[in-house]
Scaffold this motif. Structure first.
Motif, PDB file in Angstrom:
ATOM      1  N   GLY A  48       0.811  -1.214   0.000  1.00  0.00           N
ATOM      2  CA  GLY A  48       0.000   0.000   0.000  1.00  0.00           C
ATOM      3  C   GLY A  48       0.840   1.257   0.000  1.00  0.00           C
ATOM      4  N   VAL A  49       0.126   2.370   0.016  1.00  0.00           N
ATOM      5  CA  VAL A  49       0.750   3.684   0.016  1.00  0.00           C
ATOM      6  C   VAL A  49      -0.029   4.595   0.956  1.00  0.00           C
ATOM      7  CG1 VAL A  49      -0.579   4.460  -2.005  1.00  0.00           C
ATOM      8  CG2 VAL A  49       1.584   5.578  -1.435  1.00  0.00           C
ATOM      9  N   GLU A  50       0.687   5.484   1.646  1.00  0.00           N
ATOM     10  CA  GLU A  50       0.084   6.494   2.501  1.00  0.00           C
ATOM     11  C   GLU A  50       0.663   7.850   2.105  1.00  0.00           C
ATOM     12  OE1 GLU A  50       1.343   5.274   6.387  1.00  0.00           O
ATOM     13  OE2 GLU A  50      -0.194   3.743   6.538  1.00  0.00           O
ATOM     14  N   LEU A  51      -0.178   8.859   2.064  1.00  0.00           N
ATOM     15  CA  LEU A  51       0.241  10.226   1.782  1.00  0.00           C
ATOM     16  C   LEU A  51      -0.216  11.106   2.933  1.00  0.00           C
ATOM     17  CD1 LEU A  51      -0.919  10.390  -1.934  1.00  0.00           C
ATOM     18  CD2 LEU A  51       1.388   9.905  -1.097  1.00  0.00           C
ATOM     19  N   GLU A  52       0.589  12.108   3.268  1.00  0.00           N
ATOM     20  CA  GLU A  52       0.219  13.002   4.363  1.00  0.00           C
ATOM     21  C   GLU A  52       0.707  14.418   4.073  1.00  0.00           C
ATOM     22  OE1 GLU A  52       3.123  12.872   7.879  1.00  0.00           O
ATOM     23  OE2 GLU A  52       3.148  10.825   7.090  1.00  0.00           O
ATOM     24  N   ALA A  53       0.016  15.389   4.663  1.00  0.00           N
ATOM     25  CA  ALA A  53       0.408  16.790   4.525  1.00  0.00           C
ATOM     26  C   ALA A  53      -0.086  17.568   5.742  1.00  0.00           C
ATOM     27  CB  ALA A  53      -0.180  17.400   3.254  1.00  0.00           C
ATOM     28  N   LYS A  54       0.689  18.581   6.117  1.00  0.00           N
ATOM     29  CA  LYS A  54       0.294  19.482   7.203  1.00  0.00           C
ATOM     30  C   LYS A  54       0.657  20.900   6.780  1.00  0.00           C
ATOM     31  CE  LYS A  54       0.750  20.346  12.124  1.00  0.00           C
ATOM     32  NZ  LYS A  54       1.334  19.902  13.391  1.00  0.00           N
ATOM     33  N   TYR A  55      -0.318  21.805   6.906  1.00  0.00           N
ATOM     34  CA  TYR A  55      -0.110  23.184   6.487  1.00  0.00           C
ATOM     35  C   TYR A  55      -0.474  24.131   7.621  1.00  0.00           C
ATOM     36  CZ  TYR A  55      -0.577  27.538   3.938  1.00  0.00           C
ATOM     37  OH  TYR A  55      -0.454  28.837   3.523  1.00  0.00           O
ATOM     38  N   PRO A  56       0.502  24.905   8.117  1.00  0.00           N
ATOM     39  CA  PRO A  56       0.183  25.913   9.132  1.00  0.00           C
ATOM     40  C   PRO A  56      -0.366  27.169   8.442  1.00  0.00           C
ATOM     41  CG  PRO A  56       2.545  25.849   8.751  1.00  0.00           C
ATOM     42  CD  PRO A  56       1.928  24.803   7.866  1.00  0.00           C
ATOM     43  N   VAL A  57      -1.670  27.349   8.497  1.00  0.00           N
ATOM     44  CA  VAL A  57      -2.317  28.475   7.819  1.00  0.00           C
ATOM     45  C   VAL A  57      -1.833  29.802   8.403  1.00  0.00           C
ATOM     46  CG1 VAL A  57      -4.544  29.567   7.326  1.00  0.00           C
ATOM     47  CG2 VAL A  57      -4.328  27.068   7.309  1.00  0.00           C
ATOM     48  N   ASN A  58      -1.788  29.877   9.727  1.00  0.00           N
ATOM     49  CA  ASN A  58      -1.296  31.048  10.444  1.00  0.00           C
ATOM     50  C   ASN A  58      -0.903  30.576  11.843  1.00  0.00           C
ATOM     51  OD1 ASN A  58      -3.677  31.039  12.094  1.00  0.00           O
ATOM     52  ND2 ASN A  58      -4.767  32.195  10.513  1.00  0.00           N
ATOM     53  N   PRO A  59      -0.495  31.454  12.748  1.00  0.00           N
ATOM     54  CA  PRO A  59      -0.084  30.978  14.076  1.00  0.00           C
ATOM     55  C   PRO A  59      -1.191  30.270  14.865  1.00  0.00           C
ATOM     56  CG  PRO A  59       0.706  33.202  13.704  1.00  0.00           C
ATOM     57  CD  PRO A  59      -0.206  32.886  12.571  1.00  0.00           C
ATOM     58  N   TYR A  60      -2.442  30.401  14.437  1.00  0.00           N
ATOM     59  CA  TYR A  60      -3.557  29.817  15.167  1.00  0.00           C
ATOM     60  C   TYR A  60      -4.083  28.519  14.541  1.00  0.00           C
ATOM     61  CZ  TYR A  60      -3.506  34.536  17.009  1.00  0.00           C
ATOM     62  OH  TYR A  60      -3.121  35.723  17.571  1.00  0.00           O
ATOM     63  N   PHE A  61      -4.092  28.436  13.216  1.00  0.00           N
ATOM     64  CA  PHE A  61      -4.706  27.313  12.501  1.00  0.00           C
ATOM     65  C   PHE A  61      -3.684  26.422  11.820  1.00  0.00           C
ATOM     66  CE2 PHE A  61      -8.496  30.026  12.514  1.00  0.00           C
ATOM     67  CZ  PHE A  61      -9.487  29.096  12.770  1.00  0.00           C
ATOM     68  N   ASN A  62      -3.887  25.107  11.929  1.00  0.00           N
ATOM     69  CA  ASN A  62      -3.166  24.101  11.148  1.00  0.00           C
ATOM     70  C   ASN A  62      -4.192  23.236  10.443  1.00  0.00           C
ATOM     71  OD1 ASN A  62      -0.392  24.496  11.818  1.00  0.00           O
ATOM     72  ND2 ASN A  62      -0.782  23.590  13.818  1.00  0.00           N
ATOM     73  N   ILE A  63      -3.889  22.848   9.225  1.00  0.00           N
ATOM     74  CA  ILE A  63      -4.703  21.887   8.495  1.00  0.00           C
ATOM     75  C   ILE A  63      -3.826  20.669   8.248  1.00  0.00           C
ATOM     76  CG2 ILE A  63      -5.928  21.379   6.341  1.00  0.00           C
ATOM     77  CD1 ILE A  63      -6.525  24.371   6.122  1.00  0.00           C
ATOM     78  N   ASN A  64      -4.355  19.476   8.530  1.00  0.00           N
ATOM     79  CA  ASN A  64      -3.588  18.275   8.244  1.00  0.00           C
ATOM     80  C   ASN A  64      -4.493  17.263   7.556  1.00  0.00           C
ATOM     81  OD1 ASN A  64      -4.703  16.586  10.587  1.00  0.00           O
ATOM     82  ND2 ASN A  64      -3.863  18.369  11.636  1.00  0.00           N
ATOM     83  N   ALA A  65      -3.881  16.489   6.672  1.00  0.00           N
ATOM     84  CA  ALA A  65      -4.634  15.512   5.901  1.00  0.00           C
ATOM     85  C   ALA A  65      -3.760  14.298   5.642  1.00  0.00           C
ATOM     86  CB  ALA A  65      -5.089  16.121   4.576  1.00  0.00           C
ATOM     87  N   ASN A  66      -4.412  13.157   5.506  1.00  0.00           N
ATOM     88  CA  ASN A  66      -3.702  11.968   5.057  1.00  0.00           C
ATOM     89  C   ASN A  66      -4.668  11.055   4.327  1.00  0.00           C
ATOM     90  OD1 ASN A  66      -4.861   9.998   6.943  1.00  0.00           O
ATOM     91  ND2 ASN A  66      -3.655  11.023   8.500  1.00  0.00           N
ATOM     92  N   ALA A  67      -4.106  10.194   3.516  1.00  0.00           N
ATOM     93  CA  ALA A  67      -4.894   9.230   2.758  1.00  0.00           C
ATOM     94  C   ALA A  67      -4.059   7.967   2.606  1.00  0.00           C
ATOM     95  CB  ALA A  67      -5.275   9.785   1.396  1.00  0.00           C
ATOM     96  N   SER A  68      -4.735   6.830   2.526  1.00  0.00           N
ATOM     97  CA  SER A  68      -4.019   5.579   2.332  1.00  0.00           C
ATOM     98  C   SER A  68      -4.797   4.671   1.394  1.00  0.00           C
ATOM     99  CB  SER A  68      -3.781   4.873   3.665  1.00  0.00           C
ATOM    100  OG  SER A  68      -5.002   4.448   4.220  1.00  0.00           O
ATOM    101  N   TYR A  69      -4.048   3.824   0.725  1.00  0.00           N
ATOM    102  CA  TYR A  69      -4.623   2.809  -0.147  1.00  0.00           C
ATOM    103  C   TYR A  69      -3.918   1.494   0.160  1.00  0.00           C
ATOM    104  CZ  TYR A  69      -5.446  -0.138  -4.162  1.00  0.00           C
ATOM    105  OH  TYR A  69      -5.767  -1.212  -4.957  1.00  0.00           O
TER     106      TYR A  69
END
Length: 170
Positions: A48-69
């Motif tokens: 399988g494969v896993e992908l991930e990402a994390k983005y600090p929008v600003n000092p208050y907000f973070n967005i994180n995502a991942n997906a796997s197959y």
């Protein structure tokens, strides 16, 4: 049993982080719960494969995502073919709030002649208050949409659950 994993992570200026994992497993004498009994189901060869990402929008907000197959040559109980997750973290002063949505696609609850699989979406949230560096209070809600699902056939997972607690770090 053979298990290999290759991981790669990278962080860009500004804090954006992303990565990928590739994995392979070959095993024999695997024990699975089939029809509410533990049985030897023989060999498994999956990758399988896993992908991930994390983005600090600003000092208050973070967005994180991942997906796997997961490609399953032999199906495995409690293993999904695909999952994806999207989370948002909000931090201000002593407060941390997290919200996450996870979608699970084709999770096998039974394999063999009576193959069964499930799809479901879970929403979880948590609020934490850091009273001091060593003491924090938290409250969490899981499966907030009260989804009905099973990971193993015959064992239903709880609907919406709520809990709270105190964390001490000394």
């Amino acid at each position: 049993m053979w298990n290999y994993e290759l991981s790669w992570r990278h962080r860009l200026n500004g804090g954006f982080t992303y990565g990928a994992n590739l994995f392979y497993i070959k095993a024999d004498n695997l024990i699975q719960t089939i029809k509410m009994q533990n049985v030897n189901t023989g060999e498994v060869e999956n990758w399988g494969v896993e992908l991930e990402a994390k983005y600090p929008v600003n000092p208050y907000f973070n967005i994180n995502a991942n997906a796997s197959y997961l490609h399953m040559k032999e199906k495995v109980v409690a293993a999904p073919e695909a999952t994806c997750f999207l989370g948002i973290d909000y931090r201000q002063d002593k407060w941390l709030t997290t919200l996450g949505v996870q979608y699970v696609n084709h999770l096998y609850t039974e394999v063999g002649d009576n193959e069964a699989k499930e799809n479901f979406c879970l929403v979880n949230a948590c609020v934490t208050y850091a009273a001091t560096k060593a003491l924090s209070f938290w409250a969490r809600g899981e499966n907030l949409l009260a989804q009905s699902y099973e990971i193993n056939l015959g064992y239903p997972m709880p609907r919406a659950t709520f809990m709270g607690g105190v964390s001490m770090n000394f």
